[in-house]
Design an enzyme around this catalytic site. Structure first.
Site, PDB file in Angstrom:
ATOM      1  N   THR A   1       2.414   0.560   1.359  1.00  0.00           N
ATOM      2  CA  THR A   1       3.031  -0.343   2.324  1.00  0.00           C
ATOM      3  C   THR A   1       4.329  -0.906   1.766  1.00  0.00           C
ATOM      4  O   THR A   1       4.364  -1.336   0.602  1.00  0.00           O
ATOM      5  CB  THR A   1       2.068  -1.510   2.636  1.00  0.00           C
ATOM      6  OG1 THR A   1       0.832  -0.970   3.141  1.00  0.00           O
ATOM      7  CG2 THR A   1       2.653  -2.448   3.689  1.00  0.00           C
ATOM      8  N   SER A   2       5.379  -0.931   2.580  1.00  0.00           N
ATOM      9  CA  SER A   2       6.653  -1.552   2.237  1.00  0.00           C
ATOM     10  C   SER A   2       7.242  -0.920   0.970  1.00  0.00           C
ATOM     11  O   SER A   2       7.557   0.264   0.979  1.00  0.00           O
ATOM     12  CB  SER A   2       6.449  -3.070   2.114  1.00  0.00           C
ATOM     13  OG  SER A   2       7.674  -3.727   1.985  1.00  0.00           O
ATOM     14  N   SER A   3       7.362  -1.661  -0.138  1.00  0.00           N
ATOM     15  CA  SER A   3       7.839  -1.053  -1.381  1.00  0.00           C
ATOM     16  C   SER A   3       6.924   0.123  -1.764  1.00  0.00           C
ATOM     17  O   SER A   3       7.391   1.144  -2.281  1.00  0.00           O
ATOM     18  CB  SER A   3       7.863  -2.098  -2.498  1.00  0.00           C
ATOM     19  OG  SER A   3       8.461  -1.574  -3.647  1.00  0.00           O
TER      20      SER A   3
END
Ligand SMILES: *[C@@H]1O[C@H](CO)[C@@H](O)[C@H](O)[C@H]1NC(C)=O
Ligand SMILES: *[C@@H]1O[C@H](CO)[C@@H](O)[C@H](O)[C@H]1NC(C)=O
Ligand SMILES: *[C@@H]1O[C@H](CO)[C@@H](O)[C@H](O)[C@H]1NC(C)=O
Length: 359
Positions: free
Chosen positions: A133-135
């Site tokens: 998720t995300s990074s």
């Protein structure tokens, strides 16, 4: 049955799997930490899923807040939860080293965690998957680009394309990318992925890209750029060949670009994106009809471009009289430049120097 000690049987049941740290998984230049969940119900030849946390996250937070450990008990796979070594716990997806196969950064450490796990648990090399998720989604795309030989499929939840976060520094933040200001060609993004592992011609991971249209942390343009990247790698059109509204549920729409690339776009969804564990299990081939084992290479239309790019870098001028500097090319197919590095570096295959192309 009567040979089994009832005591052993009971203690086996009572044990219960939990998140464990592993401190001896191999080379770990960037100091990345490794945690693992080995289910009680481990398969004889288990698949491996790498599940990667967001900035400010930890291995334990991702283990607790995502469905993968529960799903591991159901399907028998092992889950690796890497943990970022940097303050703020974003991943290094911005340095040249991170964006290069065997470059010695976080991506390299995570690949080493996979090798360790496959060896230790008799894992199935053809069923190694990555999600985050995300990074962690940025790292998912980076791993798909740098280790196409390791991963059979990936799922990125609200990330950016591989190389988009490049800053030339370790653990940097690229606002041009995060704010969705890059609108580059399919060919640009595909080549960026292909050049993360020059000379590699084998199979590549199937990719599913999730994003929300109201994401103001990593703007939704990053969805479109990532779709360009992987459709470009597989030689697909960026126009979907099939569209499924309300899938996996409203307000998400599933877009199919070809057998190996899909997008799931959430209308009005922010950076707090939903993880769809059951849909993930289907994409990774644990359920349903998805083909997930790596059987053939991509039908890439960009092979010619790739060759051109390789030729170009092979005629690059060395950056110093005594040879290439650190992370410069120092050999490989068609290479006519220096084969030694500027002092104190030495030219090694895929290590101190950026890479040596090999067949
Ligand atoms: C990797 O580095 C981290 C942080 O220094 C350490 O906790 C871990 O034990 C190291 N693992 C290996 C395999 O070197
Ligand atoms: C951010 O990344 C883009 C390409 O992805 C690059 O053109 C730009 O120079 C980068 N910004 C910084 C500050 O390095
Ligand atoms: C991106 O560039 C393409 C081609 O130049 C253009 O058609 C499209 O409208 C642009 N998209 C955005 C969001 O600016």
């Amino acid at each position: 049955m009567h040979f089994l000690s009832p005591l052993l049987f009971l203690s086996g049941l009572a044990a219960g799997a939990s998140l464990q740290q592993v401190t001896n998984f191999g080379a770990n230049t960037s100091g990345t930490k490794m945690y693992i969940y080995v289910p009680d119900n481990i398969a004889a030849k288990p698949a491996v899923i790498v599940a990667i946390h967001y900035c400010s996250g930890t291995a334990n937070a991702y283990y607790t807040n995502t469905p993968y450990a529960t799903l591991a008990e159901k399907y028998g796979f092992v889950v690796i939860y890497p943990e970022s070594p940097y303050s703020g716990t974003c991943w290094d997806v911005s340095s040249k080293e991170a964006l290069t196969h065997n470059g010695g950064a976080d991506s390299n450490s995570i690949a080493n965690m996979v090798s360790y796990t496959l060896n230790k648990y008799n894992g199935d090399k053809s069923r190694v998957f990555v999600t985050g998720t995300s990074s962690g989604a940025m790292m998912t795309n980076v791993l798909a680009a740098t280790y196409p030989d390791v991963f059979a499929a990936g799922i990125a939840y609200a990330g950016v394309p591989a190389t988009c976060f490049y800053t030339g520094t370790v653990d940097g933040w690229n606002s041009t990318c995060s704010q969705g200001q890059l609108n580059l060609s399919q060919e640009y993004w595909a080549n960026a992925a292909l050049n993360a592992y020059p000379g590699y011609t084998g199979p590549r991971p199937r990719m599913r890209i999730h994003h929300g249209t109201a994401d103001t942390t990593l703007y939704p343009q990053n969805y479109y750029e990532t779709i360009k990247q992987w459709t470009g790698v597989f030689g697909y059109s960026t126009t979907p060949s099939a569209t499924y509204p309300n899938t996996p549920r409203s307000p998400y729409t599933r877009y199919v670009f070809g057998p190996n690339v899909e997008g799931i776009l959430g209308e009005g969804i922010t950076h707090s994106i939903d993880i769809f564990g059951d849909a993930d299990m289907e994409w990774f081939g644990f359920t349903g009809s998805s083909t997930t084992t790596k059987t053939s290479g991509p039908t890439s239309t960009l092979t010619t471009t790739k060759t051109t790019t390789t030729t170009k870098s092979a005629t690059a001028t060395p950056t110093s009289g005594s040879g290439g500097a650190q992370y410069a090319q120092c050999g490989g197919i068609g290479w006519t430049g220096a084969t030694t590095c500027a002092s104190p570096y030495t030219c090694k295959k895929m290590n101190d120097c950026e890479y040596i192309l090999f067949s």
